[in-house]
Design a protein around this motif. Structure first.
Motif, PDB file in Angstrom:
ATOM      1  N   GLY A   1       0.725  -1.329  -0.586  1.00 21.45           N
ATOM      2  CA  GLY A   1      -0.444  -0.045  -0.089  1.00 21.45           C
ATOM      3  C   GLY A   1       1.236   1.167   0.348  1.00 21.45           C
ATOM      4  N   LYS A   2       2.112   0.857   0.123  1.00 25.41           N
ATOM      5  CA  LYS A   2       2.712   2.311  -0.117  1.00 25.41           C
ATOM      6  C   LYS A   2       3.806   1.539  -0.712  1.00 25.41           C
ATOM      7  N   GLY A   3       3.663   1.535  -1.904  1.00 24.21           N
ATOM      8  CA  GLY A   3       4.319   1.349  -2.834  1.00 24.21           C
ATOM      9  C   GLY A   3       5.729   0.183  -3.115  1.00 24.21           C
ATOM     10  N   GLN A   4       5.845  -0.396  -1.885  1.00 28.33           N
ATOM     11  CA  GLN A   4       7.130  -0.825  -1.249  1.00 28.33           C
ATOM     12  C   GLN A   4       7.021  -2.265  -2.692  1.00 28.33           C
ATOM     13  N   GLN A   5       7.700  -3.036  -3.158  1.00 29.28           N
ATOM     14  CA  GLN A   5       7.960  -4.792  -3.824  1.00 29.28           C
ATOM     15  C   GLN A   5       7.824  -5.202  -2.474  1.00 29.28           C
ATOM     16  N   GLU A   6       7.300  -6.296  -2.045  1.00 25.72           N
ATOM     17  CA  GLU A   6       7.180  -7.178  -1.547  1.00 25.72           C
ATOM     18  C   GLU A   6       7.118  -8.265  -2.337  1.00 25.72           C
ATOM     19  N   LYS A   7       7.394  -9.830  -1.722  1.00 26.93           N
ATOM     20  CA  LYS A   7       6.312 -10.571  -2.774  1.00 26.93           C
ATOM     21  C   LYS A   7       5.884 -10.898  -0.563  1.00 26.93           C
ATOM     22  N   TYR A   8       4.550 -11.430  -0.806  1.00 26.58           N
ATOM     23  CA  TYR A   8       4.114 -12.445   0.554  1.00 26.58           C
ATOM     24  C   TYR A   8       5.181 -12.712   1.081  1.00 26.58           C
ATOM     25  N   GLU A   9       5.301 -14.577   0.444  1.00 23.66           N
ATOM     26  CA  GLU A   9       6.274 -15.122   0.805  1.00 23.66           C
ATOM     27  C   GLU A   9       6.909 -15.399   1.271  1.00 23.66           C
ATOM     28  N   ASP A  10       7.694 -13.955   0.900  1.00 18.94           N
ATOM     29  CA  ASP A  10       9.033 -13.440   1.391  1.00 18.94           C
ATOM     30  C   ASP A  10       9.109 -12.666   2.778  1.00 18.94           C
ATOM     31  N   ILE A  11       7.898 -12.061   3.135  1.00 21.59           N
ATOM     32  CA  ILE A  11       7.499 -11.432   4.356  1.00 21.59           C
ATOM     33  C   ILE A  11       6.920 -12.715   4.939  1.00 21.59           C
ATOM     34  N   LEU A  12       6.130 -13.270   4.728  1.00 26.71           N
ATOM     35  CA  LEU A  12       5.285 -14.749   5.737  1.00 26.71           C
ATOM     36  C   LEU A  12       7.132 -15.465   6.857  1.00 26.71           C
ATOM     37  N   GLN A  13       8.033 -15.281   5.194  1.00 26.20           N
ATOM     38  CA  GLN A  13       9.532 -15.957   5.762  1.00 26.20           C
ATOM     39  C   GLN A  13      10.375 -15.032   7.325  1.00 26.20           C
ATOM     40  N   ASN A  14      10.101 -13.428   6.602  1.00 20.28           N
ATOM     41  CA  ASN A  14      10.608 -12.704   7.473  1.00 20.28           C
ATOM     42  C   ASN A  14      10.079 -12.887   8.703  1.00 20.28           C
ATOM     43  N   ILE A  15       8.893 -12.723   8.695  1.00 18.36           N
ATOM     44  CA  ILE A  15       8.100 -12.614  10.237  1.00 18.36           C
ATOM     45  C   ILE A  15       8.227 -14.175  11.180  1.00 18.36           C
ATOM     46  N   ILE A  16       8.152 -15.269  10.626  1.00 15.80           N
ATOM     47  CA  ILE A  16       8.556 -16.324  11.142  1.00 15.80           C
ATOM     48  C   ILE A  16       9.926 -17.049  11.514  1.00 15.80           C
ATOM     49  N   ALA A  17      11.124 -16.390  10.822  1.00 15.57           N
ATOM     50  CA  ALA A  17      12.421 -16.134  10.947  1.00 15.57           C
ATOM     51  C   ALA A  17      12.148 -14.599  12.177  1.00 15.57           C
ATOM     52  N   ARG A  18      11.281 -14.137  12.189  1.00 11.14           N
ATOM     53  CA  ARG A  18      11.681 -12.704  13.073  1.00 11.14           C
ATOM     54  C   ARG A  18      11.452 -13.572  14.392  1.00 11.14           C
ATOM     55  N   ASP A  19      10.441 -13.849  14.279  1.00 10.83           N
ATOM     56  CA  ASP A  19       9.116 -14.472  15.384  1.00 10.83           C
ATOM     57  C   ASP A  19      10.234 -15.324  15.821  1.00 10.83           C
ATOM     58  N   GLU A  20      11.256 -16.403  15.824  1.00  9.80           N
ATOM     59  CA  GLU A  20      11.741 -17.387  15.696  1.00  9.80           C
ATOM     60  C   GLU A  20      12.812 -16.602  16.674  1.00  9.80           C
ATOM     61  N   GLN A  21      13.331 -15.266  15.926  1.00  7.62           N
ATOM     62  CA  GLN A  21      14.922 -14.593  16.407  1.00  7.62           C
ATOM     63  C   GLN A  21      14.075 -13.811  18.154  1.00  7.62           C
ATOM     64  N   ASP A  22      13.313 -13.837  18.113  1.00  5.26           N
ATOM     65  CA  ASP A  22      12.674 -12.256  19.230  1.00  5.26           C
ATOM     66  C   ASP A  22      11.875 -13.821  20.144  1.00  5.26           C
ATOM     67  N   ARG A  23      11.609 -15.111  20.186  1.00 12.09           N
ATOM     68  CA  ARG A  23      11.587 -15.887  20.805  1.00 12.09           C
ATOM     69  C   ARG A  23      11.919 -16.418  21.854  1.00 12.09           C
ATOM     70  N   ASN A  24      13.279 -16.951  20.785  1.00 12.69           N
ATOM     71  CA  ASN A  24      14.452 -18.053  22.062  1.00 12.69           C
ATOM     72  C   ASN A  24      15.386 -16.971  21.913  1.00 12.69           C
ATOM     73  N   ARG A  25      15.874 -15.284  21.612  1.00 12.23           N
ATOM     74  CA  ARG A  25      16.712 -15.230  22.253  1.00 12.23           C
ATOM     75  C   ARG A  25      16.800 -14.953  24.261  1.00 12.23           C
ATOM     76  N   ALA A  26      18.379 -15.118  24.001  1.00 12.48           N
ATOM     77  CA  ALA A  26      18.483 -15.560  25.981  1.00 12.48           C
ATOM     78  C   ALA A  26      17.845 -13.835  26.316  1.00 12.48           C
ATOM     79  N   ALA A  27      18.526 -12.806  25.701  1.00 17.27           N
ATOM     80  CA  ALA A  27      18.548 -11.315  26.174  1.00 17.27           C
ATOM     81  C   ALA A  27      16.388 -11.573  25.989  1.00 17.27           C
ATOM     82  N   ASP A  28      15.598 -11.081  27.016  1.00 14.45           N
ATOM     83  CA  ASP A  28      14.337 -10.349  27.242  1.00 14.45           C
ATOM     84  C   ASP A  28      13.450 -11.143  25.911  1.00 14.45           C
ATOM     85  N   PRO A  29      13.359 -12.252  25.632  1.00 13.38           N
ATOM     86  CA  PRO A  29      12.550 -12.541  24.433  1.00 13.38           C
ATOM     87  C   PRO A  29      11.238 -12.946  24.755  1.00 13.38           C
TER      88      PRO A  29
END
Ligand SMILES: Nc1ncnc2c1ncn2[C@@H]1O[C@H](COP(=O)(O)OP(=O)(O)O)[C@@H](O)[C@H]1O
Ligand SMILES: Nc1ccn([C@@H]2O[C@H](COP(=O)(O)OP(=O)(O)O)[C@@H](O)[C@H]2O)c(=O)n1
Length: 231
Positions: free
Chosen positions: A167-195
């Motif tokens: 909507g803001k004109g950024q060219q992104e693929k849904y699949e890439d965003i889904l993978q990014n979100i899953i990876a970032r969730d993983e990183q944020d939930r499993n880090r040692a510091a303030d998960p």
């Protein structure tokens, strides 16, 4: 409402994973309550873009020195709250998937977290706040009287982020965003510091089947219950 947190300021926290609706709802709830709004993700994103992922390779001493040079400020401009990093207003440049990924790398570093959490607490001692992020209810404002944890299925969050970015004109693929979100969730939930995890007293709201208005009404309802309980 009763005096809470910090030097008696009323704090509401909203934590949750990427793309769930934290910023949207935090801004709207803050406006409804007539208090400030703090986007702590923007602090990690602006730092990550400025310092780069190389921050992870700095020694503790170098990192502490770096933080003496940095400053954040929250300013009310008309009826919006603007966050400033080193005296410069943080803008749309941080709203990319790349900035989100870099922020997640930098956010694993304990010294970075401690420095930003200190800034966040200072802001919470200056003014009543709706503070959104990953660790607001668990670490930064554990005494906040109202703590929310928003969640939604990854596919729902990816679609929301996809619609937002395209909507803001950024060219992104849904699949890439889904993978990014899953990876970032993983990183944020499993880090040692303030998960990323809900505080034991957090009100958990699954927004998967709710529109923005539905989530907003749910948050207001819980705030009213807390307010009634404090009379
Ligand atoms: N419950 C919802 N239903 C539909 N769209 C939503 C909902 N909550 C947020 N959105 C939209 O999803 C996108 C991401 O919301 P945002 O507040 O940026 O999430 P976060 O801050 O958690 O990453 C925005 O375009 C927002 O308008
Ligand atoms: N209080 C916070 C806020 C963000 N973050 C980190 O910063 C990244 C970006 O946060 P954000 O809230 O801007 O990201 P979105 O949820 O908006 O996608 C997150 O993925 C976390 O790794 C954090 O660790 N603690």
């Amino acid at each position: 409402m009763r005096e809470f947190a910090g030097k008696g300021n009323f704090i509401v926290t909203i934590d949750g994973p990427a793309g769930v609706g934290k910023s949207t709802l935090a801004k709207r709830l803050a406006k409804h309550l007539g208090i400030a709004y703090l986007d702590t993700g923007a602090m990690y994103r602006s730092l990550a873009l400025h310092a780069g992922a190389g921050v992870a390779d700095l020694s503790d001493a170098e990192m502490r020195e770096m933080f003496t040079a940095y400053s954040y400020a929250l300013k009310k401009e008309d009826d919006q709250y603007a966050l400033y990093f080193n005296g410069k207003k943080i803008g749309e440049e941080i709203r990319t998937e790349k900035a989100g990924r870099l922020a997640s790398v930098v956010a694993k570093i304990p010294e970075v977290r401690k420095a930003l959490q200190k800034f966040q607490r200072e802001i919470g001692e200056e003014t009543a706040l709706v503070a959104e992020g990953r660790d607001m209810g668990t670490v930064v404002f554990p005494y906040a009287p109202v703590k929310f944890f928003l969640d939604a299925r990854p596919e729902v969050r990816a679609k929301r982020r996809y619609d937002e970015l395209t909507g803001k004109g950024q060219q992104e693929k849904y699949e890439d965003i889904l993978q990014n979100i899953i990876a970032r969730d993983e990183q944020d939930r499993n880090r040692a510091a303030d998960p990323l995890a809900p505080h034991e007293n957090a009100i958990i709201v699954d927004t998967s089947e709710l529109d923005i208005e539905g989530v907003f009404q749910e948050l207001v309802r819980h705030c009213q219950i807390v307010a009634a309980g404090d009379k």
